[in-house]
Design an enzyme around this catalytic site. Structure first.
Site, mmCIF file in Angstrom:
data_model
loop_
_atom_site.group_PDB
_atom_site.id
_atom_site.type_symbol
_atom_site.label_atom_id
_atom_site.label_comp_id
_atom_site.label_asym_id
_atom_site.label_seq_id
_atom_site.Cartn_x
_atom_site.Cartn_y
_atom_site.Cartn_z
ATOM 1 N N HIS A 53 -59.928 81.415 -30.086
ATOM 2 C CA HIS A 53 -60.946 81.347 -30.497
ATOM 3 C C HIS A 53 -61.484 82.889 -31.112
ATOM 4 O O HIS A 53 -62.317 82.826 -31.886
ATOM 5 C CB HIS A 53 -61.743 80.683 -29.413
ATOM 6 C CG HIS A 53 -62.375 79.039 -28.884
ATOM 7 N ND1 HIS A 53 -61.449 78.845 -29.086
ATOM 8 C CD2 HIS A 53 -63.739 78.911 -29.868
ATOM 9 C CE1 HIS A 53 -62.068 76.808 -29.206
ATOM 10 N NE2 HIS A 53 -63.596 77.025 -29.834
ATOM 11 N N LYS A 118 -63.626 69.541 -21.110
ATOM 12 C CA LYS A 118 -63.837 69.003 -19.093
ATOM 13 C C LYS A 118 -65.708 69.963 -19.059
ATOM 14 O O LYS A 118 -64.358 71.172 -19.185
ATOM 15 C CB LYS A 118 -63.413 69.171 -18.785
ATOM 16 C CG LYS A 118 -61.788 70.087 -18.483
ATOM 17 C CD LYS A 118 -61.562 70.257 -17.245
ATOM 18 C CE LYS A 118 -60.239 71.098 -17.290
ATOM 19 N NZ LYS A 118 -60.841 72.154 -15.351
#
Lengths: 198, 281
Positions: A53, A118
């Site tokens: 990222h 999650k």
């Protein structure tokens, strides 16, 4: 394997059914999904964690080309274990999404439609999901062996030097996930706990 | 003195690394199966079914239970009559971790410089090792691969003695509530009480090595474990945070005497894949 259902009434009465979706996604797919829906994803998705990222955002800042076209993509936050000989991939469950919060609004701005991980997201991410018509999905954390069986093909497409954090292209079939944050501002983590608190 | 070859330690540790990451102990898998009977939420039941199916696939196909095969954490009780030959204990354990994680196709999750380069060491070393010198001529090695997601949801608080039981309970329950779905519930909650700032954190970690559901040997603390567990499950967070009655499988407390001015408390959380194995050599 079916996952969960949709909160349809008091105390979390559920319809245990799942919607099939094809990746990459379109706005129509996103708008048809609500927090609590189960989905079974088939098609091509890409993996990226913290390090990848960071690199993506650096490239976006420089207006340079990314190793993949983000338009409509589902990004899966996962760092798999190495595959044994004969296996497609090793254990491959979701990692904690909150670490990607700093990057997610920029990813959505640049075409990403959904991410799978999650755990909790920031208010900035939830707002960006509404603004750019995106969804946040959770796969069952710690079910890495089971989820690996839904991955039919796997290849590294960028940053092999990052090891488990490299960007992988995955072909998935009926990969189970649950919608946590939808494009309408709903949040399963908040609603689900309310239904069962005492 | 009893001679023990360092290579025996290395081989044992390598086997422990492989075993712990593929086969979940009966204590935890039993607790998951029991929790399926207690869970009221259909969503929660489905999650628990997936987790049980995951354990079966992991064992049958030799795939790690979770992709996060952890930081290698060891508590070693070293009998004072053991004489290690052919190398030191720390090197022998690290060599075992390297061997186990490489041969076992386990993920290497450790970076060398924590702040700047963050370059992967490539073999999951170094391990975190705590040693205790004890009477006897045996080596008791306890190992847990500790996942990063649940480890990040840890806290230490130096409470005031006046905060008492109520302050302790509030600290633990509020902290676990804040962690919510992040540490992969249903979780195991390790709680340290007493000692110093550093010791209380180690106590909380050590609490996670106890077989799941085995109560504290002191009835007062066993009772406190039960009451905290009920409060945590009453939050309604449930399996994976999707809503339900089983947020935690167990609360384990470990204690140590305290300074007159202090009441140190720590929380260390483990995910449902609460992996730990033990060997005596």
């Amino acid at each position: 394997m079916q996952l969960t259902g949709r909160l349809t009434g008091e105390r979390g009465r559920l319809k245990l059914e799942a919607k099939r979706i094809e990746a990459p996604l379109h706005d129509d797919d996103i708008l048809s999904l609500k927090a609590g829906d189960n989905v079974l994803i088939s098609g091509v998705i890409y993996t990226a964690r913290d390090a990848a990222h960071k690199k993506f955002i650096e490239l976006i800042d420089k207006k340079a080309e990314l190793p993949l076209d983000l338009k409509g993509q589902i990004i899966y936050y996962v760092g798999p274990t190495p595959a044994r000989p004969g296996q497609v991939i090793g254990s491959a469950g979701p990692t904690t999404s909150g670490r990607m919060d700093a990057y997610t609004p920029r990813m959505l701005e640049n075409g990403m439609k959904a991410c799978i991980g999650k755990g909790l997201r920031s208010s900035e991410v939830k707002e960006a999901l509404q603004e750019h018509k995106g969804i946040y999905l959770a796969a069952v954390g710690g079910a890495g062996a089971l989820l690996s069986k839904k991955i039919k093909k796997c290849e590294v497409v960028a940053y092999p030097e990052l090891g488990p954090e490299a960007v992988h292209r995955l072909e998935v079939e009926d990969f189970p996930a649950t919608v946590i944050n939808d494009a309408y501002g709903n949040d399963l983590y908040a609603e689900g706990a309310k239904a069962y608190a005492r | 003195m009893r001679d023990l070859a360092a290579s025996t330690v290395t081989e044992t540790v390598a086997e422990m690394c492989k075993e712990a990451n593929i086969y979940l102990g009966d204590d935890v898998s039993g607790a998951l199966r029991r929790s399926l009977e207690e869970e009221e939420s259909p969503t929660g039941q489905e999650v628990l079914k997936q987790l049980i199916a995951n354990l079966e696939i992991a064992a049958k196909e030799q795939i790690p239970i979770c992709q996060d095969t952890g930081f290698a954490v060891f508590f070693v009780e070293v009998g004072q009559e053991v004489h290690l030959t052919g190398g030191g204990l720390t090197e022998a354990i690290n060599a075992g971790v390297k061997k186990g994680y490489t041969e076992g196709y386990l993920r290497k999750s450790i970076v060398d410089d924590p702040l700047y380069d963050r370059k992967n060491t490539g073999d999951n070393t170094p391990a975190v090792i705590y040693t205790d010198i004890v009477p006897g001529d045996k080596l008791k090695i306890s190992f847990a691969p500790k996942g990063g997601g649940s480890e990040n949801m840890s806290a230490v608080k130096m409470l005031k003695p006046a905060d008492g039981e109520e302050g302790l309970i509030d600290f633990v329950v509020n902290h676990v509530k804040l962690a919510g779905p992040n540490p992969c519930p249903p979780i195991v909650v390790g709680v340290g009480i007493g000692g110093t700032f550093d010791r209380v954190a180690v106590l909380a970690k050590k609490a996670l090595f106890r077989p799941v559901g085995q109560p504290h040997s002191d009835i007062k603390f066993a009772d406190l474990e039960k009451r905290i567990l009920k409060k945590i499950n009453d939050l309604g967070v449930g399996p994976q945070g999707f809503g339900g009655r089983i947020f935690a499988l167990a609360v384990h407390i470990e204690t140590f005497p305290s300074h007159i001015a202090s009441l140190a408390a720590a929380v260390n959380i483990n995910c449902h894949a609460s992996r730990h194995v033990e060997r005596i050599i």
